[in-house]
Scaffold this motif. Structure first.
Motif, mmCIF file in Angstrom:
data_model
loop_
_atom_site.group_PDB
_atom_site.id
_atom_site.type_symbol
_atom_site.label_atom_id
_atom_site.label_comp_id
_atom_site.label_asym_id
_atom_site.label_seq_id
_atom_site.Cartn_x
_atom_site.Cartn_y
_atom_site.Cartn_z
ATOM 1 N N PRO A 3 0.893 -1.085 0.019
ATOM 2 C CA PRO A 3 -0.103 0.031 -0.079
ATOM 3 C C PRO A 3 0.829 1.186 0.180
ATOM 4 O O PRO A 3 2.085 1.116 0.481
ATOM 5 C CB PRO A 3 -0.895 -0.219 1.201
ATOM 6 N N ARG A 4 0.564 2.321 -0.491
ATOM 7 C CA ARG A 4 1.209 3.692 -0.737
ATOM 8 C C ARG A 4 1.193 4.034 0.802
ATOM 9 O O ARG A 4 0.316 4.064 1.589
ATOM 10 C CB ARG A 4 0.496 4.612 -1.444
ATOM 11 N N LYS A 5 2.629 4.473 1.244
ATOM 12 C CA LYS A 5 2.569 5.174 2.361
ATOM 13 C C LYS A 5 1.793 6.250 2.805
ATOM 14 O O LYS A 5 1.737 7.363 1.864
ATOM 15 C CB LYS A 5 4.092 5.265 2.812
ATOM 16 N N LEU A 6 1.526 6.582 4.026
ATOM 17 C CA LEU A 6 0.589 7.972 4.202
ATOM 18 C C LEU A 6 1.198 8.369 5.737
ATOM 19 O O LEU A 6 1.197 7.799 6.775
ATOM 20 C CB LEU A 6 -0.881 7.660 4.104
ATOM 21 N N ALA A 7 1.662 9.658 5.852
ATOM 22 C CA ALA A 7 1.825 10.478 6.820
ATOM 23 C C ALA A 7 0.706 11.539 6.844
ATOM 24 O O ALA A 7 0.491 12.430 6.208
ATOM 25 C CB ALA A 7 3.129 11.258 6.869
ATOM 26 N N ALA A 8 -0.394 11.420 8.069
ATOM 27 C CA ALA A 8 -1.355 12.051 8.331
ATOM 28 C C ALA A 8 -1.161 12.771 9.592
ATOM 29 O O ALA A 8 -0.829 12.262 10.725
ATOM 30 C CB ALA A 8 -2.481 11.190 8.428
ATOM 31 N N GLY A 9 -1.165 14.187 9.520
ATOM 32 C CA GLY A 9 -1.184 15.027 10.727
ATOM 33 C C GLY A 9 -2.612 15.394 11.375
ATOM 34 O O GLY A 9 -3.468 15.836 10.278
ATOM 35 N N ASN A 10 -2.910 15.076 12.594
ATOM 36 C CA ASN A 10 -4.357 15.600 13.093
ATOM 37 C C ASN A 10 -3.948 16.719 14.060
ATOM 38 O O ASN A 10 -3.299 16.709 15.048
ATOM 39 C CB ASN A 10 -4.936 14.448 13.764
ATOM 40 N N HIS A 221 3.079 -4.310 8.240
ATOM 41 C CA HIS A 221 1.558 -3.944 8.187
ATOM 42 C C HIS A 221 1.273 -2.380 8.707
ATOM 43 O O HIS A 221 0.528 -2.034 8.919
ATOM 44 C CB HIS A 221 0.743 -5.018 8.888
ATOM 45 N N VAL A 222 2.340 -1.765 9.036
ATOM 46 C CA VAL A 222 2.460 -0.302 9.431
ATOM 47 C C VAL A 222 2.787 0.557 8.273
ATOM 48 O O VAL A 222 3.812 0.462 7.752
ATOM 49 C CB VAL A 222 3.416 0.125 10.488
ATOM 50 N N ASP A 223 1.521 1.066 7.657
ATOM 51 C CA ASP A 223 1.836 1.844 6.029
ATOM 52 C C ASP A 223 2.059 3.451 6.485
ATOM 53 O O ASP A 223 1.762 4.202 5.471
ATOM 54 C CB ASP A 223 0.621 1.299 5.528
ATOM 55 N N GLY A 224 2.111 3.654 7.667
ATOM 56 C CA GLY A 224 2.172 5.382 7.972
ATOM 57 C C GLY A 224 1.606 5.476 9.495
ATOM 58 O O GLY A 224 1.515 4.613 10.276
ATOM 59 N N ALA A 225 1.441 6.805 9.500
ATOM 60 C CA ALA A 225 1.120 6.945 11.037
ATOM 61 C C ALA A 225 -0.020 8.101 10.771
ATOM 62 O O ALA A 225 -0.174 9.044 9.978
ATOM 63 C CB ALA A 225 2.246 7.696 11.634
ATOM 64 N N LEU A 226 -0.777 8.271 11.762
ATOM 65 C CA LEU A 226 -1.627 9.484 12.244
ATOM 66 C C LEU A 226 -0.889 9.873 13.450
ATOM 67 O O LEU A 226 -1.072 9.499 14.634
ATOM 68 C CB LEU A 226 -3.010 8.773 12.635
ATOM 69 N N VAL A 227 -0.488 11.180 13.154
ATOM 70 C CA VAL A 227 0.319 11.981 14.213
ATOM 71 C C VAL A 227 -0.433 13.049 14.649
ATOM 72 O O VAL A 227 -1.071 13.943 13.996
ATOM 73 C CB VAL A 227 1.464 12.551 13.318
ATOM 74 N N GLY A 228 -0.275 13.343 16.207
ATOM 75 C CA GLY A 228 -0.952 14.410 16.731
ATOM 76 C C GLY A 228 -0.116 15.666 16.964
ATOM 77 O O GLY A 228 0.102 16.491 16.032
ATOM 78 N N GLY A 229 0.458 15.754 18.206
ATOM 79 C CA GLY A 229 1.214 16.784 18.572
ATOM 80 C C GLY A 229 2.256 17.180 17.679
ATOM 81 O O GLY A 229 2.400 18.542 17.146
ATOM 82 N N ALA A 230 2.847 16.264 17.338
ATOM 83 C CA ALA A 230 4.067 16.333 16.228
ATOM 84 C C ALA A 230 3.870 16.833 14.780
ATOM 85 O O ALA A 230 4.952 17.242 14.250
ATOM 86 C CB ALA A 230 4.920 15.080 16.391
ATOM 87 N N SER A 231 2.553 16.811 14.607
ATOM 88 C CA SER A 231 2.468 17.414 13.457
ATOM 89 C C SER A 231 2.134 18.836 13.192
ATOM 90 O O SER A 231 2.142 19.487 12.048
ATOM 91 C CB SER A 231 1.205 16.808 12.553
#
Length: 247
Positions: A3-10, A221-231
């Motif tokens: 799967p395509r990697k995804l860096a998501a910032g919340n 099976h870790v295709d990226g992250a949902l990042v909180g404060g660090a985003s």
């Protein structure tokens, strides 16, 4: 194919128009990031952020209503998020489940609305500290997946984020073995619900930082992250993006 990697910032309930300068810095430092980059700011910042970044990064909302329109004061429809440039929406985050009493059924209804509007739903699952200590983690995650993913979910319109509640904003993270166990379960569980389950992106979230990102992204099976404060800071989120691109 992976799967395509995804860096998501919340960004959660943080940031203002002045904070958009951090996005300028992020884009300048990572013009070709090597993975998909997503920011989910407060809804009031979506339009000015889209005008500023164009197509350089993807944008998303932090919630949507299950209905397409109507007398729902204070809520936002999925189509309205789409209209101001969002491509994604976070649903079922533990803070929504805890603070607003959202159930799996409610999350599934919102995800269906997001799909209908052309948004990709990032469906969040995760156990509390008490559930982890009681040895209930895998049962909790399985039940949340079964109840929160609507019919018609595909790898194109759905992302799953594992966020152990006890690790969000605490500085604590599960061991690599614990993360691997949950992500392995999620991949297996999705096979019974999504036709192209092997391509559904599975994100880890919960105190992801520049210092631990590479270790987390090396887990199967870790295709990226949902990042909180660090985003919220370009330097921190940029370092996480670089770690994901190199994984």
């Amino acid at each position: 194919m992976a799967p395509r990697k995804l860096a998501a910032g919340n960004w959660k309930m943080n940031g203002n128009r002045a904070a958009l300068a951090e996005i300028d810095t992020l884009i300048a430092a990572h013009p070709v990031p090597g993975c998909e980059v997503l920011i989910c700011p407060p809804a009031v910042l979506l339009h000015p952020m889209k005008a500023r970044v164009g197509d350089a990064i993807a944008l998303g909302g932090q919630d949507c209503h299950a209905k397409a329109s109507g007398a729902h004061t204070g809520d936002i429809a999925a189509a309205q998020l789409k209209d101001v440039g969002a491509a994604y929406v976070i649903l079922g985050h533990s803070e929504r489940r805890a603070d607003h009493g959202e159930t799996d059924v409610a999350v599934a209804a919102k995800a269906a609305a997001a799909h209908a509007a052309g948004l990709t739903a990032i469906i969040c699952v995760g156990e509390t500290e008490a559930q982890r200590d009681a040895g209930e983690t895998l049962d909790v995650i399985a039940a949340q997946l079964d109840g929160s993913i609507p019919d018609g979910a595909t790898a194109a319109n759905t992302v799953i984020a594992y966020e152990p509640v006890w690790a969000i904003g605490t500085g604590r993270t599960p061991t690599t073995g614990q993360i691997a166990e949950v992500h392995g379960l999620m991949r297996e569980r999705l096979a019974g619900k999504v036709a192209d389950a092997a391509q559904v992106r599975l994100l880890y979230g919960g105190s992801v930082k520049p210092g631990n990102a590479a270790e987390i992204f090396a887990i199967p099976h870790v295709d990226g992250a949902l990042v909180g404060g660090a985003s919220l800071k370009a330097d921190d989120f940029g370092a996480i993006i670089a770690a994901l691109a190199a994984a």
